[in-house]
Each structure stands twice: as C-alpha cells, then as structure tokens.
Motif scaffolding. Structure first.
Motif, PDB file in Angstrom:
ATOM      1  N   LEU A  96       0.828  -1.217   0.000  1.00 15.94           N
ATOM      2  CA  LEU A  96       0.000   0.000   0.000  1.00 15.94           C
ATOM      3  C   LEU A  96       0.861   1.266   0.000  1.00 15.94           C
ATOM      4  CD1 LEU A  96      -2.859  -0.918   2.522  1.00 15.94           C
ATOM      5  CD2 LEU A  96      -3.083  -0.543   0.055  1.00 15.94           C
ATOM      6  N   SER A  97       2.047   1.208   0.617  1.00 20.93           N
ATOM      7  CA  SER A  97       2.906   2.401   0.691  1.00 20.93           C
ATOM      8  C   SER A  97       3.361   2.839  -0.698  1.00 20.93           C
ATOM      9  CB  SER A  97       4.116   2.139   1.593  1.00 20.93           C
ATOM     10  OG  SER A  97       5.018   1.242   0.970  1.00 20.93           O
ATOM     11  N   LYS A  98       3.320   1.934  -1.673  1.00 22.10           N
ATOM     12  CA  LYS A  98       3.720   2.305  -3.047  1.00 22.10           C
ATOM     13  C   LYS A  98       2.737   3.309  -3.667  1.00 22.10           C
ATOM     14  CE  LYS A  98       5.634  -1.117  -5.528  1.00 22.10           C
ATOM     15  NZ  LYS A  98       5.809  -2.451  -6.143  1.00 22.10           N
ATOM     16  N   ILE A  99       1.528   3.400  -3.124  1.00 20.62           N
ATOM     17  CA  ILE A  99       0.566   4.414  -3.610  1.00 20.62           C
ATOM     18  C   ILE A  99       1.139   5.815  -3.390  1.00 20.62           C
ATOM     19  CG2 ILE A  99      -1.729   5.419  -3.201  1.00 20.62           C
ATOM     20  CD1 ILE A  99      -2.636   2.619  -2.306  1.00 20.62           C
ATOM     21  N   PHE A 100       1.834   5.998  -2.258  1.00 16.12           N
ATOM     22  CA  PHE A 100       2.356   7.323  -1.889  1.00 16.12           C
ATOM     23  C   PHE A 100       3.818   7.520  -2.296  1.00 16.12           C
ATOM     24  CE2 PHE A 100      -0.755   5.837   1.246  1.00 16.12           C
ATOM     25  CZ  PHE A 100      -1.765   6.770   1.029  1.00 16.12           C
ATOM     26  N   ASN A 101       4.499   6.421  -2.609  1.00 18.05           N
ATOM     27  CA  ASN A 101       5.904   6.494  -3.010  1.00 18.05           C
ATOM     28  C   ASN A 101       6.176   5.390  -4.036  1.00 18.05           C
ATOM     29  OD1 ASN A 101       8.650   6.723  -3.261  1.00 18.05           O
ATOM     30  ND2 ASN A 101       9.078   6.750  -1.058  1.00 18.05           N
ATOM     31  N   PRO A 102       5.787   5.632  -5.315  1.00 18.65           N
ATOM     32  CA  PRO A 102       5.859   4.565  -6.331  1.00 18.65           C
ATOM     33  C   PRO A 102       7.266   4.056  -6.619  1.00 18.65           C
ATOM     34  CG  PRO A 102       4.483   6.401  -7.066  1.00 18.65           C
ATOM     35  CD  PRO A 102       5.187   6.872  -5.827  1.00 18.65           C
ATOM     36  N   LYS A 103       8.304   4.801  -6.187  1.00 17.84           N
ATOM     37  CA  LYS A 103       9.670   4.346  -6.458  1.00 17.84           C
ATOM     38  C   LYS A 103      10.089   3.167  -5.562  1.00 17.84           C
ATOM     39  CE  LYS A 103      11.425   8.794  -8.102  1.00 17.84           C
ATOM     40  NZ  LYS A 103      12.389   9.900  -7.856  1.00 17.84           N
ATOM     41  N   ILE A 104       9.346   2.957  -4.484  1.00 14.71           N
ATOM     42  CA  ILE A 104       9.720   1.898  -3.533  1.00 14.71           C
ATOM     43  C   ILE A 104       9.566   0.519  -4.177  1.00 14.71           C
ATOM     44  CG2 ILE A 104       9.012   0.727  -1.398  1.00 14.71           C
ATOM     45  CD1 ILE A 104       8.164   3.420  -0.315  1.00 14.71           C
ATOM     46  N   LYS A 105      10.549  -0.332  -3.941  1.00 14.56           N
ATOM     47  CA  LYS A 105      10.457  -1.744  -4.298  1.00 14.56           C
ATOM     48  C   LYS A 105      10.131  -2.532  -3.023  1.00 14.56           C
ATOM     49  CE  LYS A 105      11.997  -0.786  -8.444  1.00 14.56           C
ATOM     50  NZ  LYS A 105      11.080  -0.781  -9.619  1.00 14.56           N
ATOM     51  N   VAL A 106       9.287  -3.552  -3.170  1.00 18.11           N
ATOM     52  CA  VAL A 106       8.846  -4.308  -1.988  1.00 18.11           C
ATOM     53  C   VAL A 106       9.224  -5.781  -2.124  1.00 18.11           C
ATOM     54  CG1 VAL A 106       6.825  -5.142  -0.712  1.00 18.11           C
ATOM     55  CG2 VAL A 106       6.951  -2.740  -1.425  1.00 18.11           C
ATOM     56  N   ILE A 107       9.870  -6.294  -1.077  1.00 16.13           N
ATOM     57  CA  ILE A 107      10.169  -7.732  -0.988  1.00 16.13           C
ATOM     58  C   ILE A 107       9.374  -8.303   0.183  1.00 16.13           C
ATOM     59  CG2 ILE A 107      11.940  -9.480  -0.557  1.00 16.13           C
ATOM     60  CD1 ILE A 107      14.029  -7.514  -1.626  1.00 16.13           C
ATOM     61  N   TRP A 108       8.613  -9.352  -0.071  1.00 18.67           N
ATOM     62  CA  TRP A 108       8.003 -10.096   1.027  1.00 18.67           C
ATOM     63  C   TRP A 108       8.968 -11.217   1.432  1.00 18.67           C
ATOM     64  CZ3 TRP A 108       2.202 -11.397  -0.464  1.00 18.67           C
ATOM     65  CH2 TRP A 108       1.490 -10.204  -0.577  1.00 18.67           C
ATOM     66  N   THR A 109       9.025 -11.511   2.710  1.00 21.73           N
ATOM     67  CA  THR A 109       9.844 -12.627   3.177  1.00 21.73           C
ATOM     68  C   THR A 109       8.922 -13.625   3.872  1.00 21.73           C
ATOM     69  OG1 THR A 109      11.531 -10.967   3.629  1.00 21.73           O
ATOM     70  CG2 THR A 109      11.976 -13.220   4.373  1.00 21.73           C
ATOM     71  N   MET A 110       8.790 -14.801   3.301  1.00 18.31           N
ATOM     72  CA  MET A 110       7.854 -15.797   3.823  1.00 18.31           C
ATOM     73  C   MET A 110       8.603 -16.751   4.758  1.00 18.31           C
ATOM     74  SD  MET A 110       5.199 -14.602   2.374  1.00 18.31           S
ATOM     75  CE  MET A 110       3.958 -15.822   2.755  1.00 18.31           C
ATOM     76  N   HIS A 111       8.369 -16.561   6.059  1.00 20.40           N
ATOM     77  CA  HIS A 111       9.057 -17.372   7.072  1.00 20.40           C
ATOM     78  C   HIS A 111       8.232 -18.594   7.475  1.00 20.40           C
ATOM     79  CE1 HIS A 111      12.082 -14.230   7.847  1.00 20.40           C
ATOM     80  NE2 HIS A 111      11.089 -13.367   7.762  1.00 20.40           N
ATOM     81  N   LEU A 112       6.989 -18.695   6.977  1.00 20.69           N
ATOM     82  CA  LEU A 112       6.084 -19.758   7.406  1.00 20.69           C
ATOM     83  C   LEU A 112       5.503 -20.492   6.199  1.00 20.69           C
ATOM     84  CD1 LEU A 112       4.045 -17.654  10.000  1.00 20.69           C
ATOM     85  CD2 LEU A 112       5.902 -19.243  10.527  1.00 20.69           C
ATOM     86  N   ILE A 113       5.146 -21.753   6.404  1.00 22.59           N
ATOM     87  CA  ILE A 113       4.379 -22.474   5.398  1.00 22.59           C
ATOM     88  C   ILE A 113       3.002 -21.817   5.310  1.00 22.59           C
ATOM     89  CG2 ILE A 113       3.306 -24.679   4.795  1.00 22.59           C
ATOM     90  CD1 ILE A 113       6.276 -24.926   4.663  1.00 22.59           C
ATOM     91  N   TYR A 114       2.573 -21.484   4.083  1.00 25.33           N
ATOM     92  CA  TYR A 114       1.303 -20.783   3.940  1.00 25.33           C
ATOM     93  C   TYR A 114       0.148 -21.754   4.147  1.00 25.33           C
ATOM     94  CZ  TYR A 114      -2.110 -17.472   2.267  1.00 25.33           C
ATOM     95  OH  TYR A 114      -3.183 -16.623   2.189  1.00 25.33           O
TER      96      TYR A 114
END
Length: 362
Positions: A96-114
């Motif tokens: 959601l923060s990319k709405i206000f700052n489109p230059k941001i790149k986002v990495i999710w880190t999945m520490h758990l089995i989904y």
C-alpha cells in the motif's frame, strides 16, 4: 543502498534471527538498514543494539492506509529504496505504501508455510502479492505452499536460511550439565524454541512420557525458551509426573554451549518452514530427531544427520529417539556428518550473498 526491514514487533524467533543476520553481515557491503516496528517487542533492545535507525509506526490492520502513508514518507525522508516486509500485515501495508511512493520496491519474506484457511485472506494474499517485486521463500516447502495457493511463481525466489557457523560450533565448555543438574551418564535431549502451540511442546511431553514408561533409559529433556504456552506445558509435566525428566531452562543466550553438551536435538514442531534450531544443532555436531513437517526434510535428507517421524505419533517418535542414540555406529556417523552438511548447504554466507544479489537486481 538503504533497506527498510518492516516487522510487527521484535521478538525471539526465526524471523528476528534472519533480520539480525542480514543487518550484521551486510554492513561491510555498504548497505544501510532501517527497522520499523508497530510496537516494542520482547527483544526490542537487541535490534536497537545493532541498528541505530529503529522507528515505531503503528500498523492497526492489514489495510491501514495511514500507516502506509507514514512508511512511504519515512522511506522518502531516508532515501530508502527497498522495503523488506515480514509476515502478512506488514507485507500488505508495504505494498500500500507504493501508492504514496511509487519508487519503492517491496520484498516479502515468507518465514512460514502458507496455511491460510479463510477465503478472504487467501484472495487478499493473491491480490497484494501482485504489488510485491519479489517474494523470498526460506525453503522449497514454503515456495510450493505459495504456488498451491495461486501466487505467481515468477516472483518467488528460494533463499535458504543460513546459520553462522563461526558462532554455532562445538565449544570446550561442558560444565553446563552440572549447572543444570544433568549427570554425566544422562542422555541429554535438548529442544530450543519459543513456547508456542505450533512448536509442538505438548507432543514432546507425550514423547518424553513414552520414553520414561517403555524404554528405561536414563535421560533428561532440556527445554530452552520462553513464551505463552510455558505454563500449560509445566502443568502437563506435573500431571504426568515427569518433573524428574524435564528441565525448564528459560530463555538463554549461550545456545552453542548448551548444544555442545547435548546428545540429541529434538524438534517436535507441528509445522516448520525450515528450522534455524535444527541447523544450529547440526552445526554444533548434535544429531537430530525431528517431526517430518514443512521444510525439515530439506535439511535431514541432505545427508545422514538425523531421523524423522510423524507429528502426533509419540510411540514411533520415542522409538526413533531410542534407536538413534543406541545404534552407536550410526550415531557417531551422524555426529561426524552434521556440521559439514550445514557448512555446505545452509551457510549464512550463501544466504547473504543471494539476498544481496536480489537487492541489487531490483
């Protein structure tokens, strides 16, 4: 390169170990890290010790647009290019923060089995994943669980967790047994984890009960850690008359010392994405008896270093522990294999190298 770790609170779990390792190891590469938490957790002092840029920004829910705006502004003010988010709430708000700052790149880190069962959250996870630039999976089992839930495999990057083998190694200090009241001829079965239901302490006590009743071996079970389930486990130990077999050591910093004095590491978890504790035990040359769940087979099947059994079957698990220790030839072979297995497949250097390359590729 400026990177923000976004985590709900800083506790004493695997995700926090991951964050500490990346910050400490990447400083020499010129990476400057920032950390934003919703509130101060039980291990907040630790992150403030190693990172001078720690902020509190409240995240009320998974679609908290106000916190997304504040995080976007924090990134702009500090020239932060990448947000690495940990766990669901932080991951959604980072997108959601990319709405206000489109230059941001986002990495999710999945520490758990989904394993999300609520259909609305499953849909939201697929929807928000489209806004992530990459999703780090800490094991192949995590990656497969996300593919099964409809997340695009083009964004999934498997970066196996790694262990600091300079820190986790056999030590010469063996007086810990005397300190804990463990006799020289006791078989010491050690478990290191937070007391949470998913970590399987309740099942472990059933295994200990089975060992005591049917295998007539002289042993102690050492439980290291703290958490919300500890009092329930204490009550179960008392009700089964296992006070003479179970030692509650609480939270400890001297884990290599404890592991070196141990004979078998027990991992009784109901589920694990991949276990730092198992890898740390193997790095200290301690064979493992573990439940066959999640990413655990990705460690144990790399070489002869331990045994696995199904979660919930305390009779079979207890027999596996008994056989592991009493087959001396195989046990000694496992001890010899375990550290090299970690050095070759789960080194911290590999994890840092692959994560840094991912940062640079975005």
């Amino acid at each position: 390169m400026n990177i923000l770790h976004l985590v709900f609170s800083f506790e004493r779990g695997g995700a926090e170990t991951y964050i500490i390792n990346t910050i400490e190891r990447m400083k020499e590469k010129g990476v400057k890290f920032f950390v934003v938490c919703d509130h101060k957790g039980s291990n907040h002092d630790k992150i403030e010790d190693i990172c001078s840029n720690v902020e509190i920004i409240e995240i009320k829910n998974i679609v908290d647009i106000k916190s997304a705006y504040k995080i976007a502004k924090f990134c702009r003010d500090n020239n932060i290019r990448i947000i690495q988010a940990h766990f669901l709430r932080e991951s959604f708000v980072a997108v959601l923060s990319k709405i206000f700052n489109p230059k941001i790149k986002v990495i999710w880190t999945m520490h758990l089995i989904y394993e999300e069962k609520r259909s609305i959250l499953k849909w939201l996870n697929r929807f928000f994943s489209k806004g992530a630039n990459a999703i780090i999976c800490v094991s192949e089992a995590v990656k497969q669980s996300l593919i099964k839930e409809g997340i695009s495999d083009k964004k999934l990057v498997t970066v196996l967790n790694g262990v600091d083998t300079d820190y986790f190694k056999p030590t010469d200090e063996r007086d810990i047994r005397k300190e804990l009241g463990v006799e020289k001829d006791d078989i010491l079965l050690t478990t290191v984890s937070r007391f949470q239901k998913i970590k399987g302490h309740d099942f472990l006590i059933d295994v200990i009960n089975e060992l005591k009743k049917n295998y007539m071996i002289k042993f102690k079970s050492l439980l290291v850690g703290d958490g919300e389930e500890m009092e329930n486990i204490r009550a179960k130990v008392k009700s089964l008359d296992l006070d003479d077999k179970v030692i509650f050591a609480g939270y400890r910093e001297d884990i290599p010392r404890i592991l070196t004095a141990s004979d078998v590491y027990i991992s009784p978890s109901e589920n694990e994405a991949i276990s730092f504790s198992i890898m740390e035990a193997l790095a200290c040359e301690v064979p493992v008896a573990a439940t066959e769940v999640g990413g655990v087979p990705e460690i144990i099947n790399k070489g002869k270093c331990g045994v696995m059994s199904h979660y919930g079957d305390e009779k079979r698990f207890a027999k596996a522990v008994f056989d592991l220790y009493n087959n001396k030839q195989e046990y000694e072979e496992m001890k010899r294999n375990s550290r090299s297995l970690i050095e070759q497949n789960f080194s911290l250097n590999n994890m840092i190298y692959e994560t840094y390359n991912l940062y640079e590729s975005l």
